[in-house]
Design a protein around this motif. Structure first.
Motif, PDB file in Angstrom:
ATOM      1  N   CYS A   1       0.807  -1.224   0.000  1.00  0.00           N
ATOM      2  CA  CYS A   1       0.000   0.000   0.000  1.00  0.00           C
ATOM      3  C   CYS A   1       0.844   1.281   0.000  1.00  0.00           C
ATOM      4  CB  CYS A   1      -0.932   0.004   1.213  1.00  0.00           C
ATOM      5  SG  CYS A   1      -2.156  -1.308   1.178  1.00  0.00           S
ATOM      6  N   HIS A   2       2.171   1.133   0.021  1.00  0.00           N
ATOM      7  CA  HIS A   2       3.060   2.301   0.127  1.00  0.00           C
ATOM      8  C   HIS A   2       2.628   3.167   1.319  1.00  0.00           C
ATOM      9  CE1 HIS A   2       5.023   2.112  -4.007  1.00  0.00           C
ATOM     10  NE2 HIS A   2       4.171   1.117  -4.011  1.00  0.00           N
ATOM     11  N   ALA A   3       2.322   2.504   2.420  1.00  0.00           N
ATOM     12  CA  ALA A   3       1.706   3.152   3.572  1.00  0.00           C
ATOM     13  C   ALA A   3       2.749   3.625   4.581  1.00  0.00           C
ATOM     14  CB  ALA A   3       0.701   2.201   4.215  1.00  0.00           C
ATOM     15  N   LYS A   4       3.454   4.697   4.233  1.00  0.00           N
ATOM     16  CA  LYS A   4       4.521   5.184   5.121  1.00  0.00           C
ATOM     17  C   LYS A   4       3.976   5.803   6.402  1.00  0.00           C
ATOM     18  CE  LYS A   4       5.015   9.188   2.147  1.00  0.00           C
ATOM     19  NZ  LYS A   4       5.797   9.696   1.059  1.00  0.00           N
ATOM     20  N   TYR A   5       2.808   6.385   6.375  1.00  0.00           N
ATOM     21  CA  TYR A   5       2.227   6.957   7.603  1.00  0.00           C
ATOM     22  C   TYR A   5       1.602   5.859   8.467  1.00  0.00           C
ATOM     23  CZ  TYR A   5       3.055  11.287   5.138  1.00  0.00           C
ATOM     24  OH  TYR A   5       3.659  12.315   4.454  1.00  0.00           O
ATOM     25  N   SER A   6       0.899   4.946   7.842  1.00  0.00           N
ATOM     26  CA  SER A   6       0.293   3.830   8.582  1.00  0.00           C
ATOM     27  C   SER A   6       1.350   2.945   9.221  1.00  0.00           C
ATOM     28  CB  SER A   6      -0.567   2.987   7.636  1.00  0.00           C
ATOM     29  OG  SER A   6      -1.581   3.767   7.060  1.00  0.00           O
ATOM     30  N   ALA A   7       2.525   2.891   8.613  1.00  0.00           N
ATOM     31  CA  ALA A   7       3.604   2.057   9.154  1.00  0.00           C
ATOM     32  C   ALA A   7       3.970   2.459  10.579  1.00  0.00           C
ATOM     33  CB  ALA A   7       4.825   2.119   8.242  1.00  0.00           C
ATOM     34  N   TRP A   8       3.699   3.696  10.954  1.00  0.00           N
ATOM     35  CA  TRP A   8       3.965   4.133  12.329  1.00  0.00           C
ATOM     36  C   TRP A   8       3.143   3.340  13.341  1.00  0.00           C
ATOM     37  CZ3 TRP A   8       7.913   6.960  13.946  1.00  0.00           C
ATOM     38  CH2 TRP A   8       8.601   7.716  13.000  1.00  0.00           C
TER      39      TRP A   8
END
Length: 173
Positions: free
Chosen positions: A136-143
């Motif tokens: 998902c290219h989820a750089k914010y959710s990865a937090w």
């Protein structure tokens, strides 16, 4: 669109395994078993669902397309599913998403559990979550992986305590 379909498939597969877990939970409780770490299990559930949802929203907002990073994530997700199937097969009717023990719970002494102490967490859940974030290219959710890692750490501590105090002693007798 392919990412939405892949995420829905993953969610559907997870629901199928949840159904298996619920059946095993009922059987364990009916046979005098007990659940441990109830509060921690609730946090794991909340964070897991929140992570799925957050990654999917992030992918949709950013109109993410399936690319090299996405395929890497998909590979991790497929690996995690293979490991989920392996762990559930090895544990059989004692596998649950909750921390539950039978009245006379025995230690499963398979080589996988000797090599990787908690394969369900390290070879299933972690690759699944990292894979989803990459897909998902989820750089914010990865937090969200930070509080998830803490809750998972607490679960592993609970399991290790039960292994040392209940499961392994039961297997020795």
């Amino acid at each position: 669109m392919p990412i939405l379909i892949l995420m829905l498939c993953m969610f559907g597969i997870r629901l199928a395994f949840l159904k298996l877990s619920i059946a095993n939970e009922k059987r364990i409780l009916a046979n005098g078993g007990k659940e441990y770490g109830v509060k921690n299990t609730k946090w794991i559930t909340i964070l897991h669902i929140l992570f799925y949802f957050s990654c999917l929203v992030e992918a949709m907002v950013n109109k993410v397309q399936l690319d090299t990073l996405g395929f890497l994530g998909l590979g991790l997700m497929l690996f995690s599913l293979f490991m989920l199937c392996t762990v559930t097969r090895l544990l059989g009717d004692i596998w649950t998403v909750k921390l539950m023990l039978l009245k006379d719970h025995r230690f499963v002494d398979h080589w996988l559990f000797r090599v990787v102490k908690h394969p369900n967490y390290f070879l299933n859940i972690l690759p699944e979550l990292v894979g989803i974030a990459l897909l998902c290219h989820a750089k914010y959710s990865a937090w969200l992986l930070i509080p998830y890692a803490y809750v998972l750490y607490k679960r592993i501590q609970e399991e290790n305590k039960l292994l040392a105090e209940v499961i392994i002693p039961n297997s020795a007798s």
